[in-house]
Design an enzyme around this catalytic site. Structure first.
Site, PDB file in Angstrom:
ATOM      1  N   ASN A 170      16.121 -13.920  54.942  1.00 33.50           N
ATOM      2  CA  ASN A 170      15.510 -13.451  53.699  1.00 33.50           C
ATOM      3  C   ASN A 170      14.151 -14.134  53.564  1.00 33.50           C
ATOM      4  O   ASN A 170      14.060 -15.295  53.173  1.00 33.50           O
ATOM      5  CB  ASN A 170      16.410 -13.790  52.511  1.00 33.50           C
ATOM      6  CG  ASN A 170      15.810 -13.349  51.186  1.00 33.50           C
ATOM      7  OD1 ASN A 170      14.895 -12.530  51.157  1.00 33.50           O
ATOM      8  ND2 ASN A 170      16.317 -13.889  50.097  1.00 33.50           N
ATOM      9  N   LYS A 172      11.824 -13.594  51.537  1.00 35.68           N
ATOM     10  CA  LYS A 172      11.365 -13.698  50.147  1.00 35.68           C
ATOM     11  C   LYS A 172       9.888 -13.261  50.058  1.00 35.68           C
ATOM     12  O   LYS A 172       9.488 -12.310  50.724  1.00 35.68           O
ATOM     13  CB  LYS A 172      11.609 -15.107  49.599  1.00 35.68           C
ATOM     14  CG  LYS A 172      13.077 -15.523  49.755  1.00 35.68           C
ATOM     15  CD  LYS A 172      13.414 -16.804  49.057  1.00 35.68           C
ATOM     16  CE  LYS A 172      14.893 -17.132  49.254  1.00 35.68           C
ATOM     17  NZ  LYS A 172      15.294 -18.332  48.504  1.00 35.68           N
ATOM     18  N   HIS A 255      20.355 -10.753  44.505  1.00 38.17           N
ATOM     19  CA  HIS A 255      20.048 -12.142  44.834  1.00 38.17           C
ATOM     20  C   HIS A 255      19.872 -12.942  43.547  1.00 38.17           C
ATOM     21  O   HIS A 255      19.411 -12.423  42.526  1.00 38.17           O
ATOM     22  CB  HIS A 255      18.785 -12.211  45.680  1.00 38.17           C
ATOM     23  CG  HIS A 255      18.546 -13.549  46.299  1.00 38.17           C
ATOM     24  ND1 HIS A 255      17.974 -14.596  45.608  1.00 38.17           N
ATOM     25  CD2 HIS A 255      18.825 -14.022  47.544  1.00 38.17           C
ATOM     26  CE1 HIS A 255      17.903 -15.646  46.402  1.00 38.17           C
ATOM     27  NE2 HIS A 255      18.407 -15.327  47.587  1.00 38.17           N
ATOM     28  N   GLU A 257      17.763 -15.022  42.615  1.00 34.28           N
ATOM     29  CA  GLU A 257      16.399 -15.048  42.080  1.00 34.28           C
ATOM     30  C   GLU A 257      16.072 -13.756  41.331  1.00 34.28           C
ATOM     31  O   GLU A 257      15.325 -13.767  40.349  1.00 34.28           O
ATOM     32  CB  GLU A 257      15.410 -15.294  43.224  1.00 34.28           C
ATOM     33  CG  GLU A 257      15.505 -16.718  43.759  1.00 34.28           C
ATOM     34  CD  GLU A 257      15.004 -16.876  45.176  1.00 34.28           C
ATOM     35  OE1 GLU A 257      15.098 -18.009  45.687  1.00 34.28           O
ATOM     36  OE2 GLU A 257      14.544 -15.889  45.776  1.00 34.28           O
ATOM     37  N   GLU A 327      26.239 -17.167  47.689  1.00 36.91           N
ATOM     38  CA  GLU A 327      25.123 -18.096  47.559  1.00 36.91           C
ATOM     39  C   GLU A 327      25.274 -18.902  46.278  1.00 36.91           C
ATOM     40  O   GLU A 327      24.920 -18.423  45.194  1.00 36.91           O
ATOM     41  CB  GLU A 327      23.791 -17.347  47.570  1.00 36.91           C
ATOM     42  CG  GLU A 327      23.742 -16.067  46.729  1.00 36.91           C
ATOM     43  CD  GLU A 327      22.336 -15.687  46.331  1.00 36.91           C
ATOM     44  OE1 GLU A 327      21.405 -16.076  47.028  1.00 36.91           O
ATOM     45  OE2 GLU A 327      22.177 -15.031  45.290  1.00 36.91           O
ATOM     46  N   GLY A 333      17.291 -22.868  47.657  1.00 36.07           N
ATOM     47  CA  GLY A 333      15.944 -23.440  47.639  1.00 36.07           C
ATOM     48  C   GLY A 333      15.876 -24.858  47.126  1.00 36.07           C
ATOM     49  O   GLY A 333      14.792 -25.361  46.853  1.00 36.07           O
ATOM     50  N   SER A 373      20.793 -22.667  51.566  1.00 41.05           N
ATOM     51  CA  SER A 373      20.155 -23.729  52.359  1.00 41.05           C
ATOM     52  C   SER A 373      20.869 -23.954  53.685  1.00 41.05           C
ATOM     53  O   SER A 373      20.968 -25.087  54.151  1.00 41.05           O
ATOM     54  CB  SER A 373      20.076 -25.036  51.555  1.00 41.05           C
ATOM     55  OG  SER A 373      19.278 -24.857  50.400  1.00 41.05           O
TER      56      SER A 373
END
Length: 413
Positions: A170, A172, A255, A257, A327, A333, A373
């Site tokens: 990913n 991003k 996701h 985010e 996740e 992150g 991560s």
């Protein structure tokens, strides 16, 4: 085991014969038991420092508690001992015939020479007990345990091999088109014959570049989102059909985010998932808990809710085309990573939830990734777990060498 002493009946120095019955919560201590006892009801009773060297036939002893009790040579025929708890009990040479002890727990119990025949032992815990000569239906229990350990692992490995391992990068909001092309060219030189599916999920502006750069290679291209409508007044959005027309195969949906910064909800994730499937895309649907949700011990409730809502209206056959990425939001992150055991625990729970909704066969066919991560240093341990079938990789996917190391780890796993 704690008892309400105001409500218990103390039975001491009495004789227990056929059809004897104790009040619920009774404590039986130093009592005499006849050699052959039938049709007794001891449900919910406690036996403490008592000699029970007798044969119990067709008796209800479910939910009982045994502490420092001698049951050496005792016999149990067609009796119910489900849910019993045994602590420092001598059951050496005891015989259980057509009796149920499902869900019973044995702690520091001597089971040497005990014989179990035609009974229900489901959910029984016997760790820390003496098991010399103990048999179940004529088979030595220690040999059964070793056989189970070996074949349970092989069975998990076999099921994992049936599923497709998938490593998805990913990217991003990273890389211009020239940078994207350069990274993919470097990756192509390292990934010629991977033992798993490899996907590069790039920004919208890089999709055409990525599709062109990966032609004739095992690297697939994915997008990072899509809208649930085919077309319309949705400024800034991209439809699933637009992605398919470009040659995109996968799309990341839900996701953390997107949920955190752009108001994504389980309802919109569900709509996007169904739209992606209808267009022929393969969704990578993300689920995961916040840090405070984990600290409140509601991880499973959060994950179960997301699974049920995000896949509402999705058929079993459609689900097999999806990938689920677990996740934990607190590990996205941040440099923090769930331990391999934590990842396995939640991925296994996801599979169990799918089994309840769709059946075991469908659940076993679904690829479940870990995304939080994962990097070149921890990938091998994470991917060795039975229910971790791949990874949704963030920062490490922007370095061809690190990403290839994770791909190699997935091949081993």
């Amino acid at each position: 085991m704690e008892l309400n002493k105001e409500k218990i009946t103390l039975i001491a120095d009495c004789e227990v014969t056929d059809k004897s019955k104790t009040a619920g919560g009774a404590v039986v201590r130093t009592s005499k038991f006849c050699a052959d006892i039938s049709e007794c009801d001891f449900e919910g009773s406690c036996f403490v420092q008592t000699n029970l060297c007798a044969t119990f036939k067709r008796s209800d002893m479910s939910g009982d508690y045994f502490e420092e009790v001698n049951l050496s040579g005792a016999g149990f025929e067609r009796s119910d001992m489900s849910g019993d708890y045994f602590e420092e009990v001598n059951l050496s040479g005891a015989a259980f015939e057509r009796s149920s002890i499902c869900g019973a727990a044995f702690e520091e119990v001597n089971l040497s020479g005990a014989v179990f025949t035609d009974g229900d032992l489901s959910g029984v815990e016997i760790s820390g007990c003496k098991l010399d000569g103990m048999t179940i239906d004529g088979l030595d229990v220690r040999e059964l345990i070793e056989f189970y350990k070996k074949n349970h692992k092989e069975n998990c490995d076999m099921k994992k091999n049936v599923r497709k391992a998938v490593i998805a990068g990913n990217w991003k909001m990273n890389k211009t088109r020239p940078e994207a092309k350069a990274l993919l060219e470097e990756l192509k030189g390292k990934v010629s014959d991977p033992g798993c599916e490899v996907i590069a999920c790039v920004p919208f502006t890089n999709l055409e570049t990525a599709v062109e750069a990966t032609k004739g290679t095992p690297i697939k291209v994915g997008a990072q989102n899509c809208h649930f409508e085919k077309s319309g007044a949705f400024t800034g959005e991209i439809s699933a059909d637009m992605l398919v027309e470009m040659g995109v195969e996968y799309v990341v949906l839900g996701h953390s985010e997107r949920r955190q910064y752009f108001g994504e909800t389980d309802e919109t994730v569900n709509k996007r998932t169904r739209a992606a499937l209808a267009a022929g895309l393969k969704p990578i649907v993300c689920v995961g808990e916040l840090l405070w949700e984990r600290e409140c011990n509601i991880t499973e409730e959060v994950i179960a809710r997301q699974i049920k809502l995000d896949f509402y209206g999705v058929s079993a056959e459609e689900l097999k085309k999806c990938i689920i990425a677990y996740e934990p939001v607190w590990a996205i992150g941040t440099g923090k990573t769930a331990t391999a055991d934590q990842a396995e625990e939640v991925c296994a729970f996801i599979r169990a939830t799918l089994a309840k909704l769709y059946g075991d066969d469908t659940a076993e066919a679904v690829t479940i990734q870990y995304g939080g991560s994962m990097n070149a240093g921890n990938a091998e341990e994470l991917l060795s777990k039975a229910n971790v079938d791949g990874g949704l990789i963030g920062g490490a996917s922007l370095k061809a060498g690190d990403f290839n190391t994770i791909i190699e780890a997935a091949t081993k796993g």
